[in-house]
Design an enzyme around this catalytic site. Structure first.
Site, PDB file in Angstrom:
ATOM      1  N   GLY A   1       0.833  -1.211   0.000  1.00  0.00           N
ATOM      2  CA  GLY A   1       0.000   0.000   0.000  1.00  0.00           C
ATOM      3  C   GLY A   1       0.853   1.241   0.000  1.00  0.00           C
ATOM      4  N   ASN A   2       0.240   2.373   0.186  1.00  0.00           N
ATOM      5  CA  ASN A   2       1.005   3.615   0.301  1.00  0.00           C
ATOM      6  C   ASN A   2       0.318   4.542   1.307  1.00  0.00           C
ATOM      7  OD1 ASN A   2      -0.829   5.535  -1.175  1.00  0.00           O
ATOM      8  ND2 ASN A   2      -0.494   4.020  -2.796  1.00  0.00           N
ATOM      9  N   ARG A   3       0.933   5.672   1.573  1.00  0.00           N
ATOM     10  CA  ARG A   3       0.480   6.517   2.682  1.00  0.00           C
ATOM     11  C   ARG A   3      -0.598   7.521   2.300  1.00  0.00           C
ATOM     12  NH1 ARG A   3       5.497   9.209   4.619  1.00  0.00           N
ATOM     13  NH2 ARG A   3       4.030  10.221   6.035  1.00  0.00           N
ATOM     14  N   SER A   4      -1.151   7.426   1.097  1.00  0.00           N
ATOM     15  CA  SER A   4      -2.173   8.399   0.698  1.00  0.00           C
ATOM     16  C   SER A   4      -3.433   8.262   1.569  1.00  0.00           C
ATOM     17  CB  SER A   4      -2.540   8.181  -0.767  1.00  0.00           C
ATOM     18  OG  SER A   4      -3.669   8.953  -1.071  1.00  0.00           O
TER      19      SER A   4
END
Ligand code: C5P
Length: 402
Positions: free
Chosen positions: A214-217
């Site tokens: 995933g990512n931090r958005s």
């Protein structure tokens, strides 16, 4: 050659700032300055009592024109109708119990109330007074009357009041008041009849039944864009990876992976006038995801990755005439060059770039600071601002491209 244009989300807007006589008038000075910084033409209309708290010299220095405090001593022969007709918004800050009562009763005994009666523009009232006065049934009945007529009330907060008192009745903070002004002015139906599609949040690409890449958005900027489009009268669809608070009237579709996002976007993009890809879509995903949980005892897994579909690239390649396509570029270096390269290579009308290394910008922050490039050659750098204010700047700039 590109030019840098300061961020002016209230550019060309005429705002009448009505100030009545309470100690909170000093906070209206900050509101006046902030509205002016956002590009608004601010005309100040005060009651006589208000001038005892903040003098005419202060308003003259900060507002865009002569201060209006009397019918009889004004450069314009009929000042209240001029102000009322020119206004895009009348903002009463602070509003005393007397001004609220006079406005509710239609008692036009000073230039401020006369302007309120002479305008068809939206009106925001920001009450400030002692708790006992705020809670008085007469005052509450007047507030209800104004609300029933469509006046927006920015309610007072709890805190220190005049004298040594404290309680409910303190003027809302300038931040909240400016945000309310932005929301009301933006809801000018400038996007009425348009369909807007926004994506938001970071995708999750499964590794096994539990884990994902995933990512931090956070999706906050995409949600703010959807809200801004709704406020401007558009029909809005939001394809997002995470649920957040959202106004009724926005058509929300939740997805998880890049592939799901692509499927939902491609269903809707063809019919959309504006497509804004604010989602942080994973560029790579595991070739295969385990349907069960990978056991620790089985050792560290090795994982082959494959690229996800570049949704924005495909949208750019199949763009209809008149459709506007917006991409985002989250970068940690060479912001302007990378953004401009993507604007061209993906056939976009606008790219919004932010430097993710800035703590005030980007992931999970409530604020953002972006560089905007358009196909028309416009370059705009915003100051640090709330994500909603950034959304307003983006739509102001996009509307010029129609
Ligand atoms: O090329 P890059 O991934 O940096 O471009 C970012 C932009 O492309 C964002 O607007 C993002 O929503 C979009 N994107 C996409 N599909 C991907 C990756 C990114 O549409 N697989």
């Amino acid at each position: 050659m590109t030019q840098t244009i300061p961020s002016k989300s209230l550019e060309n807007k005429f705002i009448v700032l009505g100030v009545s006589g309470g100690i909170a008038a000093y906070k209206a000075v900050e509101v006046c300055r902030r509205l002016g910084d956002l590009g608004a033409h601010v005309a100040v209309a005060t009651t006589q009592a208000a001038l005892r708290f903040v003098g005419a010299a202060t308003w003259r220095a900060l507002s865009a024109e002569h201060i209006h405090h009397s019918f009889w001593d004004d450069p314009h022969p009929i000042p209240h109708t001029r102000l009322g007709q020119k206004a895009d918004l009348v903002l009463v800050c602070p509003a005393t119990a007397r001004v609220i009562a006079a406005y509710a009763a239609g008692l036009s005994d000073d230039i401020l109330i006369a302007t309120l009666l002479a305008t068809q523009a939206p009106v925001i009232v920001c009450p400030a007074m002692h708790t006992e006065m705020w809670e008085h049934p007469a005052l509450q009945a007047n507030i209800a009357t104004l609300q029933a007529r469509g006046v927006k009330i920015v309610p007072p907060g709890v805190g220190q009041l005049a004298g040594q008192d404290s309680g409910v009745g303190r003027l809302a903070e300038p931040d909240e008041i400016v945000r309310a002004a932005l929301e009301v002015v933006a809801s000018s139906n400038s996007l009425k009849g348009k369909k807007v599609l926004v994506t938001a949040g970071g995708t999750r690409e499964p590794i096994d039944a539990v884990r994902f890449i995933g990512n931090r958005s956070s999706g906050k900027q995409g949600y703010a864009l959807a809200e801004e489009a709704l406020a401007r009268g558009a029909e809005v669809a939001l394809v997002a990876t995470n649920p957040r608070e959202l106004s009724q009237g926005i058509n929300l579709c939740l997805v998880e992976t890049a592939q799901e996002l692509e499927a939902e976007v491609s269903k809707r993009a063809g019919a959309s006038d504006i497509v804004i890809m604010a989602a942080a879509v994973a560029d790579y995903k595991p070739v295969s995801a385990l349907p069960t949980k990978h056991k620790k005892e089985n050792g560290a897994p090795t994982m082959a990755l494959e690229p996800t579909p570049d949704i924005l690239l495909a949208l750019g390649a199949s763009k209809k005439d008149g459709q506007l396509l917006v991409g985002f570029a989250a970068e940690s270096g060479d912001l302007a060059q990378n953004a401009q390269r993507k604007l061209v290579s993906k056939n976009l009308d606008m790219i919004v770039a932010n430097d993710i290394l800035q703590p005030t910008a980007g992931f999970d922050s409530d604020t953002n600071e972006v560089l905007i490039f358009t196909k028309a050659g416009e370059q705009q750098k915003t100051p640090i601002a709330s994500k909603r204010e950034i959304a307003s700047v983006i739509f102001n700039s996009l509307e010029k491209l129609f």
